[in-house]
Design a protein around this motif. Structure first.
Motif, PDB file in Angstrom:
ATOM      1  N   ALA A 100       1.255  49.486 114.958  1.00 47.41           N
ATOM      2  CA  ALA A 100       2.489  49.638 114.663  1.00 47.41           C
ATOM      3  C   ALA A 100       3.663  50.024 115.657  1.00 47.41           C
ATOM      4  N   GLY A 101       3.807  50.910 115.666  1.00 49.18           N
ATOM      5  CA  GLY A 101       5.206  51.569 117.019  1.00 49.18           C
ATOM      6  C   GLY A 101       4.814  50.935 118.361  1.00 49.18           C
ATOM      7  N   GLN A 102       4.161  50.333 118.580  1.00 53.45           N
ATOM      8  CA  GLN A 102       3.998  50.108 120.023  1.00 53.45           C
ATOM      9  C   GLN A 102       5.153  49.629 120.307  1.00 53.45           C
ATOM     10  N   VAL A 103       6.171  49.479 121.757  1.00 55.34           N
ATOM     11  CA  VAL A 103       6.771  49.307 122.512  1.00 55.34           C
ATOM     12  C   VAL A 103       6.475  48.049 123.230  1.00 55.34           C
ATOM     13  N   SER A 104       7.005  47.243 123.523  1.00 56.41           N
ATOM     14  CA  SER A 104       6.728  45.887 123.814  1.00 56.41           C
ATOM     15  C   SER A 104       7.135  45.963 125.352  1.00 56.41           C
ATOM     16  N   ALA A 105       5.904  45.325 126.500  1.00 59.64           N
ATOM     17  CA  ALA A 105       6.161  45.600 127.579  1.00 59.64           C
ATOM     18  C   ALA A 105       8.064  44.636 128.255  1.00 59.64           C
ATOM     19  N   ALA A 106       8.211  44.070 127.347  1.00 61.02           N
ATOM     20  CA  ALA A 106       9.180  43.453 127.820  1.00 61.02           C
ATOM     21  C   ALA A 106       9.946  44.137 127.457  1.00 61.02           C
ATOM     22  N   LYS A 107       9.955  44.504 126.342  1.00 61.63           N
ATOM     23  CA  LYS A 107      11.584  45.861 125.919  1.00 61.63           C
ATOM     24  C   LYS A 107      11.487  46.842 126.625  1.00 61.63           C
ATOM     25  N   ALA A 108      10.184  47.567 127.613  1.00 61.81           N
ATOM     26  CA  ALA A 108      10.317  48.577 127.791  1.00 61.81           C
ATOM     27  C   ALA A 108      11.360  48.674 129.411  1.00 61.81           C
ATOM     28  N   ALA A 109      10.579  47.504 130.079  1.00 58.40           N
ATOM     29  CA  ALA A 109      11.373  46.443 131.101  1.00 58.40           C
ATOM     30  C   ALA A 109      13.019  46.553 130.919  1.00 58.40           C
ATOM     31  N   ASP A 110      12.968  46.274 129.734  1.00 60.39           N
ATOM     32  CA  ASP A 110      14.675  46.073 130.013  1.00 60.39           C
ATOM     33  C   ASP A 110      15.446  47.759 129.694  1.00 60.39           C
ATOM     34  N   ASP A 111      14.032  47.836 128.716  1.00 59.79           N
ATOM     35  CA  ASP A 111      14.933  49.534 128.764  1.00 59.79           C
ATOM     36  C   ASP A 111      14.985  49.951 130.724  1.00 59.79           C
ATOM     37  N   LEU A 112      14.533  50.073 131.258  1.00 54.93           N
ATOM     38  CA  LEU A 112      14.503  50.671 132.209  1.00 54.93           C
ATOM     39  C   LEU A 112      15.615  49.871 132.562  1.00 54.93           C
ATOM     40  N   MET A 113      15.360  48.425 132.977  1.00 53.96           N
ATOM     41  CA  MET A 113      17.070  48.150 133.986  1.00 53.96           C
ATOM     42  C   MET A 113      18.439  48.584 133.124  1.00 53.96           C
ATOM     43  N   ASP A 114      18.835  48.545 131.623  1.00 52.13           N
ATOM     44  CA  ASP A 114      19.957  49.221 131.358  1.00 52.13           C
ATOM     45  C   ASP A 114      20.143  51.006 132.292  1.00 52.13           C
ATOM     46  N   GLU A 115      19.028  51.659 132.174  1.00 57.16           N
ATOM     47  CA  GLU A 115      19.224  53.243 132.736  1.00 57.16           C
ATOM     48  C   GLU A 115      19.037  52.606 133.860  1.00 57.16           C
ATOM     49  N   THR A 116      18.719  51.750 134.908  1.00 59.30           N
ATOM     50  CA  THR A 116      18.384  51.538 136.471  1.00 59.30           C
ATOM     51  C   THR A 116      20.268  51.265 136.994  1.00 59.30           C
ATOM     52  N   LEU A 117      20.734  50.493 135.749  1.00 58.65           N
ATOM     53  CA  LEU A 117      21.810  49.944 136.004  1.00 58.65           C
ATOM     54  C   LEU A 117      23.185  50.841 135.730  1.00 58.65           C
ATOM     55  N   GLU A 118      23.012  51.257 134.897  1.00 65.79           N
ATOM     56  CA  GLU A 118      23.579  52.240 134.257  1.00 65.79           C
ATOM     57  C   GLU A 118      23.881  53.500 136.039  1.00 65.79           C
ATOM     58  N   LEU A 119      23.022  54.076 136.319  1.00 63.67           N
ATOM     59  CA  LEU A 119      22.487  55.006 136.821  1.00 63.67           C
ATOM     60  C   LEU A 119      23.509  54.778 138.253  1.00 63.67           C
ATOM     61  N   ILE A 120      22.884  52.777 138.720  1.00 63.58           N
ATOM     62  CA  ILE A 120      24.176  52.529 139.693  1.00 63.58           C
ATOM     63  C   ILE A 120      25.615  52.510 139.880  1.00 63.58           C
ATOM     64  N   TYR A 121      26.063  51.767 138.574  1.00 68.67           N
ATOM     65  CA  TYR A 121      27.267  52.565 138.017  1.00 68.67           C
ATOM     66  C   TYR A 121      28.013  53.681 138.054  1.00 68.67           C
ATOM     67  N   GLN A 122      26.761  54.314 137.913  1.00 69.12           N
ATOM     68  CA  GLN A 122      28.212  56.027 137.504  1.00 69.12           C
ATOM     69  C   GLN A 122      28.021  56.538 139.510  1.00 69.12           C
ATOM     70  N   ILE A 123      26.765  55.735 140.103  1.00 72.60           N
ATOM     71  CA  ILE A 123      26.780  56.282 141.150  1.00 72.60           C
ATOM     72  C   ILE A 123      27.860  56.099 142.223  1.00 72.60           C
ATOM     73  N   ILE A 124      28.126  54.879 142.062  1.00 75.06           N
ATOM     74  CA  ILE A 124      28.967  53.925 142.617  1.00 75.06           C
ATOM     75  C   ILE A 124      30.766  54.542 142.338  1.00 75.06           C
ATOM     76  N   ARG A 125      30.675  54.550 141.376  1.00 74.11           N
ATOM     77  CA  ARG A 125      31.680  54.242 140.559  1.00 74.11           C
ATOM     78  C   ARG A 125      32.876  55.914 140.531  1.00 74.11           C
ATOM     79  N   ASP A 126      32.037  56.654 140.650  1.00 71.27           N
ATOM     80  CA  ASP A 126      32.343  58.583 140.917  1.00 71.27           C
ATOM     81  C   ASP A 126      33.328  58.092 142.189  1.00 71.27           C
ATOM     82  N   PRO A 127      34.534  59.335 141.624  1.00 67.37           N
ATOM     83  CA  PRO A 127      35.716  59.129 142.733  1.00 67.37           C
ATOM     84  C   PRO A 127      35.380  59.426 144.375  1.00 67.37           C
ATOM     85  N   ARG A 128      34.291  60.255 144.408  1.00 64.91           N
ATOM     86  CA  ARG A 128      33.864  61.239 145.212  1.00 64.91           C
ATOM     87  C   ARG A 128      33.166  60.420 146.643  1.00 64.91           C
TER      88      ARG A 128
END
Lengths: 212, 130
Positions: A100-128
């Motif tokens: 019952a506590g299983q996380v679907s593969a689609a949700k797992a892919a979506d969560d990972l996508m959100d993490e990666t997109l956030e990291l890319i944003y932080q890298i490029i928007r870093d003032p340095r």
């Protein structure tokens, strides 16, 4: 042209700062397997579009407003408590609870996508990283404008999801013209014609034969 | 007199399983299912197809790893339905001695099959530790 330098700079910037969270692919020869994407999200940078606003002094130098796509691919597998499911002593209730506590593969892919997109944003928007590692003043108005996410698709045992950031900036393009082709060695095109000789005529041949 | 169901069962052992039956050397089924209530069904009869060949739009021919489990309905006390979460344990490759892997029945693709045909088909997805 400047857009190629900026493309390379973005790729290098993301690659250096990925820290094992994703892999930046500049070019790929073959299709990528879903299991390869599952091992590590894949990021690709490419020049998508550009425009050159008209200006009176644009003969040698002109402004180039560029748009780059930072494309991300992630893959997900179902997440479930395998320790309970693989334990032969687990009760039916414990197993049912784990399922019952299983996380679907689609949700797992979506969560990972959100993490990666956030990291890319932080890298490029870093003032340095404002100049993307290029010379001061080379890039102007860098901006991450919008983002889009696709539909997750089933590939084999995994769900694969694609998304992309849109990055815009401006730079000057200098017109240098097309360089002429330089040949390795010249070809002598002069025509040598030997003068005609007669009994009393002047013999211009260089052999020095005696004229009779 | 043999009934239609018995005939279907006999045919399934040849046509469905045949040389690709998912069994060990003793003929025991290697696929195990766990239903949403925690009940375990082991030694199931059927076959697992692991790969298929596909031609990409670019013309490139690739081998796609996409397991498909086809089981006899008669061997399943309870048949998975669309939307249910089932756990699957089966060999990860079609050769003797292959390790047993963990899978979840795909919630994006409903099981296929019918009672008349006597078999049901599932599309397992890779499962990892939460």
């Amino acid at each position: 042209m400047s857009f190629r330098a900026i493309d390379n700079a973005l790729t290098t910037l993301l690659g250096i700062n990925a820290n094992g969270a994703f892999r930046v692919v500049a070019y790929q020869r073959q299709s990528i397997g879903a299991d390869e994407v599952f091992a590590l999200p894949i990021v690709t940078v490419y020049y998508d579009a550009g425009s050159f606003p008209r200006s009176a002094g644009g003969k040698i130098q002109s402004r180039h407003d560029m748009t780059f796509k930072i494309s991300v691919l992630t893959a997900g597998a179902s997440k479930v408590d395998l320790r309970v499911l693989n334990d032969p002593t687990s009760s039916m209730q414990a197993i049912a609870s784990a399922l019952a506590g299983q996380v679907s593969a689609a949700k797992a892919a979506d969560d990972l996508m959100d993490e990666t997109l956030e990291l890319i944003y932080q890298i490029i928007r870093d003032p340095r990283n404002y100049g993307l590692g290029l010379a001061d003043g080379f890039v102007s108005n860098p901006w991450i404008g919008d983002f889009s996410k696709g539909e997750s698709q089933r590939y084999g045992e995994y769900m694969v999801l694609d998304g992309s950031w849109t990055f815009t900036c401006s730079a000057n393009e200098i017109t240098v013209g097309v360089a002429p082709k330089v040949m390795a060695e010249g070809v002598d095109t002069s025509l040598e014609v030997a003068a005609a000789t007669t009994a009393t005529g002047y013999d211009s041949a260089q052999s020095g034969a005696e004229v009779q | 007199m043999i009934t239609a169901r018995e005939m279907v069962e006999s045919d399934l052992s040849l046509t469905l399983e045949g040389d690709f039956a998912s069994t060990d050397d003793l003929g025991n089924g290697l696929v195990t299912l766990i239903d949403p209530d925690g009940a375990i069904y082991s030694g199931l009869k059927g076959r697992v197809d692991y790969d298929y060949i596909r031609t990409q739009p670019t013309g490139e021919v690739v081998v796609v790893h996409k397991p498909v489990i086809t089981l006899r309905r008669s061997s399943l006390p309870r048949v998975p339905k669309s939307g249910e979460t089932w756990f699957v344990k089966m060999p990860i490759a079609p050769h003797a001695g292959a390790p047993i892997g963990n899978f979840i029945l795909d919630d994006t693709q409903a099981p296929e099959g019918s009672e008349t045909l006597g078999f049901v088909k599932f599309f397992p997805q890779q499962a990892v530790q939460a």
